[in-house]
Design a protein around this motif. Structure first.
Motif, PDB file in Angstrom:
ATOM      1  N   PHE A 143       0.900   3.648  -5.362  1.00 47.71           N
ATOM      2  CA  PHE A 143       0.330   2.473  -4.714  1.00 47.71           C
ATOM      3  C   PHE A 143       1.239   1.942  -3.599  1.00 47.71           C
ATOM      4  N   PHE A 144       2.562   2.092  -3.816  1.00 44.16           N
ATOM      5  CA  PHE A 144       3.508   1.594  -2.824  1.00 44.16           C
ATOM      6  C   PHE A 144       4.235   2.709  -2.064  1.00 44.16           C
ATOM      7  N   GLY A 145       4.081   3.971  -2.498  1.00 39.10           N
ATOM      8  CA  GLY A 145       4.875   5.037  -1.909  1.00 39.10           C
ATOM      9  C   GLY A 145       4.203   5.867  -0.838  1.00 39.10           C
ATOM     10  N   TRP A 146       2.884   5.697  -0.648  1.00 38.11           N
ATOM     11  CA  TRP A 146       2.169   6.557   0.297  1.00 38.11           C
ATOM     12  C   TRP A 146       2.487   6.240   1.754  1.00 38.11           C
ATOM     13  N   THR A 147       3.053   5.063   2.018  1.00 36.12           N
ATOM     14  CA  THR A 147       3.249   4.638   3.412  1.00 36.12           C
ATOM     15  C   THR A 147       4.312   5.454   4.132  1.00 36.12           C
ATOM     16  N   TRP A 192       2.670  -3.836   3.608  1.00 36.89           N
ATOM     17  CA  TRP A 192       2.813  -3.104   2.346  1.00 36.89           C
ATOM     18  C   TRP A 192       4.255  -2.665   2.125  1.00 36.89           C
ATOM     19  N   SER A 193       4.929  -2.248   3.179  1.00 41.52           N
ATOM     20  CA  SER A 193       6.298  -1.741   3.063  1.00 41.52           C
ATOM     21  C   SER A 193       7.295  -2.830   2.715  1.00 41.52           C
ATOM     22  N   ASN A 194       6.948  -4.084   2.959  1.00 40.11           N
ATOM     23  CA  ASN A 194       7.872  -5.193   2.696  1.00 40.11           C
ATOM     24  C   ASN A 194       7.674  -5.846   1.339  1.00 40.11           C
ATOM     25  N   ILE A 195       6.710  -5.357   0.563  1.00 41.99           N
ATOM     26  CA  ILE A 195       6.533  -5.874  -0.800  1.00 41.99           C
ATOM     27  C   ILE A 195       7.646  -5.318  -1.679  1.00 41.99           C
TER      28      ILE A 195
END
Length: 346
Positions: A214-218, A185-188
Motif C-alpha cells: 500500500f505504501f511501497g509501490w510509489t 503518499w510518500s510522506n506518510i
C-alpha cells in the motif's frame, strides 16, 4: 523459449560475471532447499519402518503413539521411538538432519534455556530463550522472509509499473494528479501506520504484505514514468503510431520491453529491502505474530540476552550471507543490462 539476440547477449554477459552468476545459483539453491525445510529440520521422522509397514510422518500426517505401541494417543515422539525401535530391533526411524521443528521446545527439569551449540544434542546453533532450535528457526525464517520479499516485489512492481507507465504514456492531467498523490503518499510515516494497525489487530503475513504494498509501490513508479516518457518519444514508437498500432500494442510490444533494463536492475535490491524490512519490523515487535520463525525475533532475543551470543551471530551471519549474495546478483544484472552495451528496438 527462443531468446532474441540482445537477451542472449545479456544472459551471456551475466554468466561471464562469475561472482554474480554463482551468487544467483547459490541463492536459488538455498531457496529451493528452504521450500523443503520440513525434510531438513523437523521433529517428525522422514521414514518409519515398523513391523514391515512404511510410514512417512513428515508429509503423511500426524501418527498417534498407539500406532507404534507407545501407549499414548497424541503425536508420536519420534526421537523416543527411534531409541526404542533400535533397542528392540522392531524397526527403523530415519530423522531429518536437524531433528527439531521451529516451534518445538527442548526443555528438561533443572535445565533452563537458552542452550549453547552442541553436537551431542543436535542443536548445532544452540537454542533460543524458549528452548527452540536456532538453526531450524533460521531456515524456516529464511523461507518466510524470502517469500515475503518476492510477494512484495511482485505486487509493488505490478502496481508501480502499471501506474508509472500510464503516467508517462498518457501524461497531461492524469500525470499531474498522480504526481501530487505520490508526493503525499510518500510522506506518510509508514512505521506509524504499522504501529496503529498493530494496536488494533495482530499483523499477519498477508496483512504486512498488504500494508507494505500500500505504501511501497510509489518508489518504482517514478522510474517507470521516466522510462516511458523517454521511450514514447522514440522514432520506432512514432512509426508504430503512424501505421495504426493500438496503444496496447505500443505499450506491451515496444515500451515495456525497452524499459526492462531500468526495471530489472532494481529487483535484487528490492528483494534485499523486503528481507530487511520484515526483519526490522519483527525486531521492533510489529511484525509476524509469535511463535512464527523470524530472524528479527531471534535477533531481538539475542540482543536482550548477550550471554547467548550464538543467537546474534547466527542471525547476523545468515543476513550477511543472503544480502551479500543479493548484492552480487544486483551488480551482475546491472552490468549485463547496461543500455550503453546492449539496446533493443522492436
Amino acid at each position: 523459449m527462443k531468446l532474441n539476440p540482445v537477451a542472449r547477449k545479456r544472459l551471456q554477459r551475466f554468466k561471464e560475471i562469475r561472482r554474480g552468476y554463482w551468487s544467483a545459483i547459490i541463492l536459488a539453491a538455498l531457496f529451493v532447499l528452504s521450500l523443503g525445510a520440513e525434510l531438513i529440520a523437523n521433529q517428525r521422522a522422514l521414514l518409519v519402518i515398523y513391523e514391515g509397514q512404511w510410514y512417512f510422518p513428515t508429509y503423511g500426517g500426524i501418527l498417534p503413539g498407539e500406532t507404534f505401541d507407545l501407549g499414548y494417543r497424541y503425536e508420536t515422539n519420534y526421537k523416543d521411538l527411534k531409541l526404542k525401535l533400535e533397542s528392540s530391533g522392531k524397526g527403523t526411524v530415519i530423522m531429518p538432519p536437524i531433528p527439531y521443528g521451529p516451534l518445538e521446545t527442548d526443555l528438561s527439569v533443572g535445565d533452563f534455556p537458552p542452550h549453547a551449540p552442541s553436537l551431542a544434542t543436535a542443536h548445532y546453533l544452540g537454542t533460543d530463550t524458549s528452548g527452540r532450535d536456532v538453526l531450524a528457526r533460521i531456515i524456516y525464517g529464511f523461507r518466510i522472509a524470502l517469500l515475503f520479499s518476492l510477494l512484495l516485489l511482485f505486487f509493488n512492481y505490478l502496481v508501480g509499473v502499471s501506474i508509472g507507465c500510464m503516467m508517462g504514456f498518457w501524461g497531461g492531467a492524469f500525470d499531474l494528479v498522480f504526481q501530487r498523490l505520490i508526493e503525499i503518499w510518500s510522506n506518510i510515516p509508514f512505521l506509524y501506520v504499522i504501529m496503529i494497525v498493530a494496536s488494533i489487530v495482530q499483523p499477519g503475513f498477508w496483512t504486512l504484505v498488504a500494508i507494505m504494498v500500500f505504501f511501497g509501490w510509489t518508489s518504482i513508479t517514478w522510474y517507470m514514468r521516466t522510462a516511458t516518457y523517454k521511450e514514447a518519444a522514440r522514432d520506432y514508437v512514432m512509426a508504430a503510431r503512424a501505421i495504426g498500432a493500438s496503444n496496447t500494442r505500443i505499450v506491451f510490444k515496444h515500451i515495456l520491453p525497452n524499459s526492462v533494463s531500468t526495471l530489472i536492475t532494481f529487483v535484487p535490491f528490492s528483494v534485499a529491502g523486503g528481507i530487511t524490512s520484515l526483519t526490522a519490523l519483527d525486531y521492533l515487535g510489529f511484525g509476524l505474530p509469535p511463535p512464527t520463525p523470524s530472524w528479527g525475533e531471534l535477533l531481538k532475543q539475542g540482543t536482550e540476552n548477550l550471554d547467548a551470543l550464538w543467537m546474534v551471530l547466527s542471525v547476523v551471519g545468515a543476513m550477511t550471507l543472503v544480502l551479500m549474495l543479493v548484492t552480487y546478483i544486483g551488480e551482475a544484472i546491472r552490468e549485463a543490462f547496461d543500455p550503453r552495451k546492449f539496446s533493443y528496438y522492436d
